[in-house]
Design a protein around this motif. Structure first.
Motif, PDB file in Angstrom:
ATOM      1  N   PRO A  18      -7.383  -1.483 -14.357  1.00 16.18           N
ATOM      2  CA  PRO A  18      -7.254  -2.629 -13.450  1.00 16.18           C
ATOM      3  C   PRO A  18      -7.547  -2.210 -12.015  1.00 16.18           C
ATOM      4  N   GLU A  19      -8.118  -3.114 -11.239  1.00 19.90           N
ATOM      5  CA  GLU A  19      -8.433  -2.806  -9.851  1.00 19.90           C
ATOM      6  C   GLU A  19      -7.253  -3.065  -8.924  1.00 19.90           C
ATOM      7  N   VAL A  20      -6.344  -3.932  -9.337  1.00 19.83           N
ATOM      8  CA  VAL A  20      -5.160  -4.242  -8.543  1.00 19.83           C
ATOM      9  C   VAL A  20      -4.015  -4.501  -9.515  1.00 19.83           C
TER      10      VAL A  20
ATOM     11  N   GLY B  41      -7.342  -3.327   1.144  1.00 19.61           N
ATOM     12  CA  GLY B  41      -7.035  -1.995   0.648  1.00 19.61           C
ATOM     13  C   GLY B  41      -5.678  -1.868  -0.012  1.00 19.61           C
ATOM     14  N   HIS B  42      -4.977  -3.001  -0.172  1.00 15.58           N
ATOM     15  CA  HIS B  42      -3.656  -2.997  -0.800  1.00 15.58           C
ATOM     16  C   HIS B  42      -3.819  -3.357  -2.278  1.00 15.58           C
ATOM     17  N   THR B  43      -3.792  -2.365  -3.139  1.00 10.47           N
ATOM     18  CA  THR B  43      -4.008  -2.613  -4.567  1.00 10.47           C
ATOM     19  C   THR B  43      -2.734  -2.427  -5.398  1.00 10.47           C
ATOM     20  N   ARG B  44      -1.756  -1.720  -4.852  1.00  4.91           N
ATOM     21  CA  ARG B  44      -0.459  -1.557  -5.519  1.00  4.91           C
ATOM     22  C   ARG B  44       0.510  -2.529  -4.862  1.00  4.91           C
ATOM     23  N   LEU B  45       0.666  -3.684  -5.514  1.00  2.00           N
ATOM     24  CA  LEU B  45       1.404  -4.791  -4.918  1.00  2.00           C
ATOM     25  C   LEU B  45       2.790  -4.910  -5.541  1.00  2.00           C
ATOM     26  N   LEU B  46       3.756  -5.269  -4.705  1.00  4.19           N
ATOM     27  CA  LEU B  46       5.125  -5.499  -5.158  1.00  4.19           C
ATOM     28  C   LEU B  46       5.621  -6.801  -4.549  1.00  4.19           C
ATOM     29  N   THR B  47       6.107  -7.709  -5.391  1.00  4.48           N
ATOM     30  CA  THR B  47       6.742  -8.911  -4.863  1.00  4.48           C
ATOM     31  C   THR B  47       8.228  -8.880  -5.175  1.00  4.48           C
ATOM     32  N   GLU B  48       9.010  -9.316  -4.192  1.00  5.00           N
ATOM     33  CA  GLU B  48      10.461  -9.402  -4.341  1.00  5.00           C
ATOM     34  C   GLU B  48      10.921 -10.860  -4.367  1.00  5.00           C
TER      35      GLU B  48
END
Length: 264
Positions: free
Chosen positions: A44-46, A192-199
Motif C-alpha cells: 500500500p502507498e498510504v 509526504g504523510h503516508t503513515r496516518l493515524l486518526t483519533e
C-alpha cells in the motif's frame, strides 16, 4: 501485559512468562509497526489507522471525554501510535473537547523516527468545515511542525486567513464546505504523510469507515459499564455492506483488551 493472539508465528512460540510483563516502548513500537508502504508491488502507498477506546457496553466517552474510560497502559499505546505516525488526524469537535495540544518531542522515539525518515514529531491535522477553532491556542501558534487544517473549498475566507495568520497550513480536501475523506487521505499523502493515524472522534471515524479509506483499527476495550447515551466509536449513517476486518493482535492487562484489526 499478556499477548493473547500472536502477531507472528515467531511470537507465538514465546512462553507466557516471557509475554506476561510490562512492555517497554520499543516492544510496543514493534508490535504496532506500520506495514511496509509502496512503491513496491502489492504494497500500500498510504496506511490509515484509527485508535479508539470503548467500554464493554459500547461507550466511546464518559462525560464527553475518552480519558475517564482509559488507563495508563492505554495512554502508553496512545503515545506509541502517535510516535509512529507522520500525521495525527482529529475532528474539530474532538480537538475542542479533548483540549488538543501540539505533539511533543519524545527522546525515546527520536532514533526510530529518524530511521523512518520522519520529522521530530507528527503533525496534527484538524478536520473542520467551519474552521470554528481558537487559533490563539498553542496547537496553532507554537507547534514543533505546523498544524494542518483540512477543510473544503467553500470554507469562509476570513477563517482560512485567521488560521494561516496563526501559523497553521490550510489544505483544501473537498469541493464544498466539508471535507471528502478519500481526498483528505490523498492530500496528506501528497504532502509526504503516508503513515496516518486518526483519533476520531466518532463522527469522523464514521465518515472514514463509510468512505472505505480506513485500513486498521486499534481498539482498547475498557472493562467498564457506563450506560447513558454516549456515542459509539463510529457514528453517522450505516454502510450498505458491513466492512469486515481481521484480528491481527490482541493484548490484555488488568481486564483491558488492546486489539488491532486490519482490513480483511
Amino acid at each position: 501485559m499478556r499477548r493473547l493472539f500472536p502477531v507472528t508465528d515467531e511470537t507465538a512460540t514465546r512462553s507466557s512468562e516471557e509475554a506476561d510483563h510490562e512492555w517497554g516502548l520499543a516492544e510496543l513500537a514493534a508490535a504496532y509497526a506500520y506495514p511496509e508502504l509502496g512503491p513496491g508491488p502489492g504494497a500500500p502507498e498510504v496506511w490509515l489507522r484509527a485508535n479508539m477506546v470503548s467500554t464493554i457496553d459500547g461507550a466511546a466517552q464518559h462525560d464527553g471525554r475518552s480519558q475517564p474510560i482509559s488507563t495508563a497502559t492505554d495512554m502508553r499505546i496512545f503515545g506509541t501510535l502517535r510516535a509512529l505516525a507522520d500525521v495525527v488526524i482529529a475532528g474539530a469537535e474532538t480537538v475542542r473537547q479533548e483540549g488538543y495540544r501540539p505533539a511533543r518531542v519524545r527522546d525515546e522515539f527520536a532514533a526510530l523516527r529518524e530511521a523512518a525518515g520522519q520529522g521530530p514529531v507528527p503533525a496534527i491535522a484538524v478536520i473542520t468545515a467551519s474552521l470554528d477553532l481558537d487559533f490563539s491556542l498553542p496547537l496553532y501558534t507554537s507547534p514543533v511542525v505546523p498544524t494542518l487544517i483540512l477543510t473544503g473549498a467553500a470554507a469562509a475566507p476570513d477563517r482560512i486567513a485567521a488560521a494561516e495568520k496563526a501559523g497553521a497550513r490550510v489544505v483544501i480536501a473537498g469541493d464544498g464546505v466539508g471535507v471528502d475523506p478519500a481526498r483528505a487521505v490523498r492530500a496528506l499523502a501528497e504532502l509526504g504523510h503516508t503513515r496516518l493515524l486518526t483519533e476520531g472522534g466518532p463522527r469522523l471515524l464514521g465518515q472514514l469507515v463509510a468512505a472505505g479509506v480506513l485500513d486498521e483499527l486499534c481498539l482498547t476495550l475498557s472493562p467498564m459499564l457506563t450506560a447513558g447515551d454516549a456515542q459509539r466509536i463510529a457514528g453517522g449513517p450505516s454502510v450498505a455492506v458491513p466492512a469486515r476486518f481481521a484480528l491481527d493482535s490482541l493484548l490484555e492487562e488488568d481486564g483491558f483488551l488492546y486489539s488491532r484489526y486490519r482490513r480483511a
